[in-house]
Design an enzyme around this catalytic site. Structure first.
Site, PDB file in Angstrom:
ATOM      1  N   CYS A 121     -39.978  41.757  -0.092  1.00 26.61           N
ATOM      2  CA  CYS A 121     -39.456  41.075  -1.285  1.00 26.61           C
ATOM      3  C   CYS A 121     -39.946  39.637  -1.417  1.00 26.61           C
ATOM      4  CB  CYS A 121     -37.938  41.100  -1.275  1.00 26.61           C
ATOM      5  SG  CYS A 121     -37.315  42.762  -1.063  1.00 26.61           S
ATOM      6  N   HIS A 262     -35.032  36.007  -5.486  1.00 19.75           N
ATOM      7  CA  HIS A 262     -35.134  37.454  -5.353  1.00 19.75           C
ATOM      8  C   HIS A 262     -33.767  38.070  -5.689  1.00 19.75           C
ATOM      9  CE1 HIS A 262     -35.690  41.423  -4.045  1.00 19.75           C
ATOM     10  NE2 HIS A 262     -35.087  41.297  -2.877  1.00 19.75           N
ATOM     11  N   ASN A 292     -32.323  45.801  -7.343  1.00 19.80           N
ATOM     12  CA  ASN A 292     -33.289  45.122  -6.470  1.00 19.80           C
ATOM     13  C   ASN A 292     -34.639  45.834  -6.567  1.00 19.80           C
ATOM     14  OD1 ASN A 292     -34.879  44.339  -4.287  1.00 19.80           O
ATOM     15  ND2 ASN A 292     -33.183  44.257  -2.839  1.00 19.80           N
TER      16      ASN A 292
HETATM   17  N1  ACO Z   1     -19.552  52.183  -1.397  1.00 15.09           N
HETATM   18  C1  ACO Z   1     -18.399  52.063  -0.714  1.00 15.09           C
HETATM   19  N2  ACO Z   1     -18.347  51.598   0.546  1.00 15.09           N
HETATM   20  C2  ACO Z   1     -19.507  51.231   1.128  1.00 15.09           C
HETATM   21  C3  ACO Z   1     -20.744  51.330   0.474  1.00 15.09           C
HETATM   22  C4  ACO Z   1     -20.740  51.842  -0.845  1.00 15.09           C
HETATM   23  N3  ACO Z   1     -21.871  51.968  -1.571  1.00 15.09           N
HETATM   24  N4  ACO Z   1     -21.707  50.891   1.294  1.00 15.09           N
HETATM   25  C5  ACO Z   1     -21.108  50.528   2.427  1.00 15.09           C
HETATM   26  N5  ACO Z   1     -19.779  50.740   2.336  1.00 15.09           N
HETATM   27  C6  ACO Z   1     -18.727  50.504   3.321  1.00 15.09           C
HETATM   28  C7  ACO Z   1     -19.262  50.470   4.727  1.00 15.09           C
HETATM   29  O1  ACO Z   1     -19.363  51.780   5.243  1.00 15.09           O
HETATM   30  C8  ACO Z   1     -18.217  49.650   5.417  1.00 15.09           C
HETATM   31  O2  ACO Z   1     -17.092  50.474   5.699  1.00 15.09           O
HETATM   32  P1  ACO Z   1     -16.263  50.291   7.075  1.00 15.09           P
HETATM   33  O3  ACO Z   1     -15.717  48.901   7.007  1.00 15.09           O
HETATM   34  O4  ACO Z   1     -15.237  51.361   6.962  1.00 15.09           O
HETATM   35  O5  ACO Z   1     -17.276  50.488   8.157  1.00 15.09           O
HETATM   36  C9  ACO Z   1     -17.770  48.641   4.351  1.00 15.09           C
HETATM   37  O6  ACO Z   1     -18.191  49.209   3.105  1.00 15.09           O
HETATM   38  C10 ACO Z   1     -18.390  47.287   4.515  1.00 15.09           C
HETATM   39  O7  ACO Z   1     -19.789  47.470   4.757  1.00 15.09           O
HETATM   40  P2  ACO Z   1     -20.799  46.292   4.857  1.00 15.09           P
HETATM   41  O8  ACO Z   1     -22.165  46.838   5.090  1.00 15.09           O
HETATM   42  O9  ACO Z   1     -20.266  45.246   5.808  1.00 15.09           O
HETATM   43  O10 ACO Z   1     -20.676  45.761   3.352  1.00 15.09           O
HETATM   44  P3  ACO Z   1     -21.242  44.453   2.741  1.00 15.09           P
HETATM   45  O11 ACO Z   1     -20.168  43.727   2.061  1.00 15.09           O
HETATM   46  O12 ACO Z   1     -22.116  43.733   3.711  1.00 15.09           O
HETATM   47  O13 ACO Z   1     -22.177  45.024   1.574  1.00 15.09           O
HETATM   48  C11 ACO Z   1     -24.510  45.404   1.201  1.00 15.09           C
HETATM   49  C12 ACO Z   1     -23.251  45.888   1.880  1.00 15.09           C
HETATM   50  C13 ACO Z   1     -24.263  45.401  -0.285  1.00 15.09           C
HETATM   51  C14 ACO Z   1     -25.667  46.318   1.548  1.00 15.09           C
HETATM   52  C15 ACO Z   1     -24.796  43.965   1.680  1.00 15.09           C
HETATM   53  O14 ACO Z   1     -24.762  43.913   3.079  1.00 15.09           O
HETATM   54  C16 ACO Z   1     -26.126  43.439   1.235  1.00 15.09           C
HETATM   55  O15 ACO Z   1     -26.362  43.287   0.050  1.00 15.09           O
HETATM   56  N6  ACO Z   1     -26.994  43.064   2.188  1.00 15.09           N
HETATM   57  C17 ACO Z   1     -28.267  42.479   1.884  1.00 15.09           C
HETATM   58  C18 ACO Z   1     -29.141  43.553   1.351  1.00 15.09           C
HETATM   59  C19 ACO Z   1     -30.422  43.042   0.846  1.00 15.09           C
HETATM   60  O16 ACO Z   1     -30.474  42.016   0.227  1.00 15.09           O
HETATM   61  N7  ACO Z   1     -31.457  43.817   1.097  1.00 15.09           N
HETATM   62  C20 ACO Z   1     -32.679  43.669   0.520  1.00 15.09           C
HETATM   63  C21 ACO Z   1     -33.452  42.512   1.032  1.00 15.09           C
HETATM   64  S1  ACO Z   1     -34.894  42.498   0.210  1.00 15.09           S
HETATM   65  C22 ACO Z   1     -36.089  43.584   0.790  1.00 15.09           C
HETATM   66  O17 ACO Z   1     -37.011  43.157   1.459  1.00 15.09           O
HETATM   67  C23 ACO Z   1     -36.021  45.061   0.465  1.00 15.09           C
END
Ligand code: ACO
Length: 345
Positions: A121, A262, A292
């Site tokens: 990204c 990004h 994204n």
């Molecule tokens: N729906 C419902 N619940 C979910 C979902 C979903 N889609 N996804 C995860 N959960 C649950 C998890 O299982 C977890 O449950 P648990 O507490 O029972 O274990 C809970 O939600 C919290 O999970 P986290 O992963 O801690 O959630 P978080 O608030 O961190 O959100 C997310 C997850 C959206 C993926 C976030 O971590 C994020 O955006 N991270 C950065 C991602 C990113 O920017 N990636 C791309 C970078 S760019 C590139 O190079 C591709």
């Protein structure tokens, strides 16, 4: 291309923008029907309401070619005058030929050199840095940088942690030689990589068009991500990289007209905005409608900001990319368009 090494010193100018989003809209409601999630969870945790997916027969090169043509139309620049096409992408049509070579052929940039760039990204801003160096060294006069991705083809649509985020699209910019006396251009870059976090965000395969016929890559070849770890990295580098650039230029956030980061997660941008003191009207966010799109996200956002009247000639921009590698790349640049403005879609 044949570099003209005798060219007088000049500045690289951000001269035109263009974008393309495929037609198919995938709403959170559609994702709800496949995995255990809710529209509310996705909207509040990411800011995304819908995203676009490429058609089964549409490739990274196809989308990039449309975006590239829109960039050139916006600049009023004939494709024969393009010296170089760089396509930052994580989902090239193949490892070779470079997607950039296909794009150059498609748009009629017959004398252009062309190659792809892999920095996830951060790729678009890495490529802008290369384009700037090439132009300012006299190696190229007009460089087309086009980020394009078919992430839907390498996303595990049964993995609720990633399938909510990733999407398809293309966006590009023209970097061209400006007059050293009058062009402000790219003022600074901050690029970095930390391979110790390599396993936190991994994509084992590219965007091979045969994957479409197979219904996408097999699950063990799709994007794997440690979401919380990437989240922590992204919020940290977005603030640090932006601050480093501003400090180096003796500028403050008040000198920036628009921040285009990004588009990974609204919470990442909101966190950085709070830490850096960026008011909401100066932070562009299109996650709600496009998700994204990795290396396409910043140029798509720039083109949309322009078309929405949020980006005007002469505006000072702060661009911040971050992603797999782990990598980051930021720049401060003044938008100095050539030609007439064109709508991007
Ligand atoms: N729906 C419902 N619940 C979910 C979902 C979903 N889609 N996804 C995860 N959960 C649950 C998890 O299982 C977890 O449950 P648990 O507490 O029972 O274990 C809970 O939600 C919290 O999970 P986290 O992963 O801690 O959630 P978080 O608030 O961190 O959100 C997310 C997850 C959206 C993926 C976030 O971590 C994020 O955006 N991270 C950065 C991602 C990113 O920017 N990636 C791309 C970078 S760019 C590139 O190079 C591709």
């Amino acid at each position: 291309m044949t570099p003209d090494r005798s060219a007088p010193r000049r500045r690289a100018r951000l001269a035109a923008l263009g974008g393309y989003a495929p037609a198919r809209v995938v709403t959170n409601a559609e994702i709800e029907r496949r995995v255990d999630t809710t529209d509310e969870w996705i909207r509040t945790r990411t800011g995304i309401r819908e995203r676009r997916y490429a058609a089964p027969d549409e490739t990274t090169a196809d989308m990039a070619a449309v975006a590239a043509e829109r960039v050139l139309a916006s600049a009023g620049l004939p494709s024969a005058e393009v010296d170089m096409v760089i396509v930052p992408t994580a989902t090239p049509d193949a490892l070779f030929p470079a997607t950039a070579a296909i794009v150059a052929d498609r748009i009629g940039a017959r004398r252009a050199a062309a190659y792809d760039l892999s920095a996830a990204c951060s790729g678009f801003v890495y490529a802008l840095a290369q384009a700037t160096a090439l132009v300012e060294a006299g190696m190229a006069g007009n460089v087309l940088v086009v980020g394009s991705e078919v992430l839907s083809r390498v996303t595990d649509h049964d993995d609720r942690a990633t399938c909510i985020l990733f999407a398809d699209g293309a966006g590009g910019a023209l970097v061209t030689a400006g007059d050293a006396e009058t062009t402000t251009g790219f003022l600074a870059f901050d690029l970095g990589a930390d391979g110790s976090g390599a396993d936190q965000l991994v994509l084992p395969v590219g965007g091979d068009r045969r994957l479409a016929a197979a219904g996408g890559a097999p699950a063990d070849a799709c994007i794997r991500m440690d979401g919380p770890a990437v989240f922590r990295f992204a919020t940290r580098v977005m603030v640090e990289s932006a601050q480093r650039l501003l400090d180096g230029l003796s500028m403050g956030i008040a000198d920036i007209d628009l921040v285009v980061a990004h588009q990974a997660n609204s919470r990442i941008m909101d966190h950085a905005a709070e830490r850096l003191g960026i008011p909401p009207e100066r932070l562009f966010n299109n996650l709600e409608l496009f998700g994204n799109t990795s290396s396409a996200s910043i140029p798509m956002a720039l083109a949309q900001a322009r078309d929405a009247g949020r980006l005007s000639p002469g505006d000072m921009l702060l661009l911040v990319g971050f992603g797999g590698g782990l990598t980051w790349a930021s720049s401060v640049v003044r938008y100095e368009p050539l030609g007439e403005e064109h709508q991007w879609a």
